[in-house]
Design a protein around this motif. Structure first.
Motif, PDB file in Angstrom:
ATOM      1  N   VAL A   3       0.860  -1.178   0.000  1.00  0.00           N
ATOM      2  CA  VAL A   3       0.000   0.000   0.000  1.00  0.00           C
ATOM      3  C   VAL A   3       0.901   1.234   0.000  1.00  0.00           C
ATOM      4  N   PRO A   4       0.561   2.270  -0.770  1.00  0.00           N
ATOM      5  CA  PRO A   4       1.390   3.489  -0.785  1.00  0.00           C
ATOM      6  C   PRO A   4       1.538   4.094   0.622  1.00  0.00           C
ATOM      7  N   HIS A   5       2.722   4.587   0.924  1.00  0.00           N
ATOM      8  CA  HIS A   5       3.002   5.178   2.234  1.00  0.00           C
ATOM      9  C   HIS A   5       2.097   6.367   2.530  1.00  0.00           C
ATOM     10  N   ALA A   6       1.586   7.011   1.499  1.00  0.00           N
ATOM     11  CA  ALA A   6       0.689   8.155   1.700  1.00  0.00           C
ATOM     12  C   ALA A   6      -0.582   7.747   2.450  1.00  0.00           C
ATOM     13  N   LEU A   7      -0.911   6.461   2.437  1.00  0.00           N
ATOM     14  CA  LEU A   7      -2.117   5.986   3.128  1.00  0.00           C
ATOM     15  C   LEU A   7      -1.841   5.509   4.551  1.00  0.00           C
ATOM     16  N   ASN A   8      -0.594   5.569   5.011  1.00  0.00           N
ATOM     17  CA  ASN A   8      -0.248   5.042   6.332  1.00  0.00           C
ATOM     18  C   ASN A   8      -1.088   5.635   7.451  1.00  0.00           C
ATOM     19  N   ALA A   9      -1.222   6.966   7.484  1.00  0.00           N
ATOM     20  CA  ALA A   9      -1.982   7.609   8.567  1.00  0.00           C
ATOM     21  C   ALA A   9      -3.442   7.166   8.532  1.00  0.00           C
ATOM     22  N   LEU A  10      -4.001   7.080   7.351  1.00  0.00           N
ATOM     23  CA  LEU A  10      -5.387   6.643   7.207  1.00  0.00           C
ATOM     24  C   LEU A  10      -5.553   5.212   7.714  1.00  0.00           C
ATOM     25  N   PHE A  26       2.670  -0.978   5.304  1.00  0.00           N
ATOM     26  CA  PHE A  26       1.646  -2.000   5.168  1.00  0.00           C
ATOM     27  C   PHE A  26       1.808  -2.744   3.849  1.00  0.00           C
ATOM     28  N   HIS A  27       2.037  -4.042   3.954  1.00  0.00           N
ATOM     29  CA  HIS A  27       2.225  -4.859   2.768  1.00  0.00           C
ATOM     30  C   HIS A  27       1.933  -6.321   3.079  1.00  0.00           C
ATOM     31  N   LEU A  28       1.714  -7.064   2.018  1.00  0.00           N
ATOM     32  CA  LEU A  28       1.442  -8.495   2.141  1.00  0.00           C
ATOM     33  C   LEU A  28       2.510  -9.289   1.418  1.00  0.00           C
ATOM     34  N   HIS A  29       3.012 -10.313   2.075  1.00  0.00           N
ATOM     35  CA  HIS A  29       3.872 -11.294   1.423  1.00  0.00           C
ATOM     36  C   HIS A  29       2.949 -12.442   1.023  1.00  0.00           C
ATOM     37  N   CYS A  30       2.983 -12.800  -0.244  1.00  0.00           N
ATOM     38  CA  CYS A  30       2.090 -13.835  -0.762  1.00  0.00           C
ATOM     39  C   CYS A  30       2.929 -15.001  -1.274  1.00  0.00           C
ATOM     40  N   LEU A  31       2.676 -16.161  -0.722  1.00  0.00           N
ATOM     41  CA  LEU A  31       3.324 -17.386  -1.177  1.00  0.00           C
ATOM     42  C   LEU A  31       2.298 -18.135  -2.021  1.00  0.00           C
ATOM     43  N   VAL A  32       2.612 -18.285  -3.304  1.00  0.00           N
ATOM     44  CA  VAL A  32       1.636 -18.803  -4.265  1.00  0.00           C
ATOM     45  C   VAL A  32       2.236 -19.985  -5.022  1.00  0.00           C
ATOM     46  N   PRO A  33       1.517 -21.111  -5.066  1.00  0.00           N
ATOM     47  CA  PRO A  33       1.996 -22.211  -5.897  1.00  0.00           C
ATOM     48  C   PRO A  33       2.121 -21.754  -7.352  1.00  0.00           C
TER      49      PRO A  33
END
Length: 128
Positions: free
Chosen positions: A20-27, A76-83
């Motif tokens: 997610v862009p850092h500009a959205l961190n406060a939100l 805020f970010h997601l690590h995705c492990l995908v087959p």
């Protein structure tokens, strides 16, 4: 560890990160439950859509939410492990991904961003 290994599919796995862009961190910090739910929902929808459209099947994934960077700043970010493939729609065979990448990165990030912003707009209008 062996128990966990037994759960793995006999295929390579791909690691992708959705941020997610850092500009959205406060939100996000002010509305964690709602926005982190939107983040996870739109990420899974995006991956499932790409599995369906690019491979013609049902994709699986494990998503891990990270909320901070190495210096403990909000990130805020997601690590995705995908087959590296999907189960064909009719369930009869495995459809592998391209041998060198999961999905085109620009396309994946564009669709994810659009889905997240649309969900964010919808949540805003619902609250307003």
């Amino acid at each position: 560890m062996e128990t966990q290994r037994a759960e793995l599919l006999p295929t390579p796995y791909c690691h992708t990160v959705l941020t997610v862009p850092h500009a959205l961190n406060a939100l996000i910090l002010g509305h964690k439950r709602l926005l982190l739910t939107l983040l996870l929902r739109t990420a899974s929808q995006t991956l499932l859509q790409f599995g369906q459209h690019n491979l013609g099947g049902q994709l699986g994934a494990t998503l891990v939410l990270h909320t901070w960077d190495q210096t403990l700043n909000a990130h805020f970010h997601l690590h995705c492990l995908v087959p590296a493939g999907a189960l064909a729609e009719d369930g009869t065979h495995w459809v592998p991904t391209h041998p060198h990448f999961l999905f085109p990165v620009r396309a994946l990030s564009t669709v994810f961003r659009a889905k997240f912003l649309a969900a964010l707009r919808q949540a805003y209008h619902k609250e307003a």
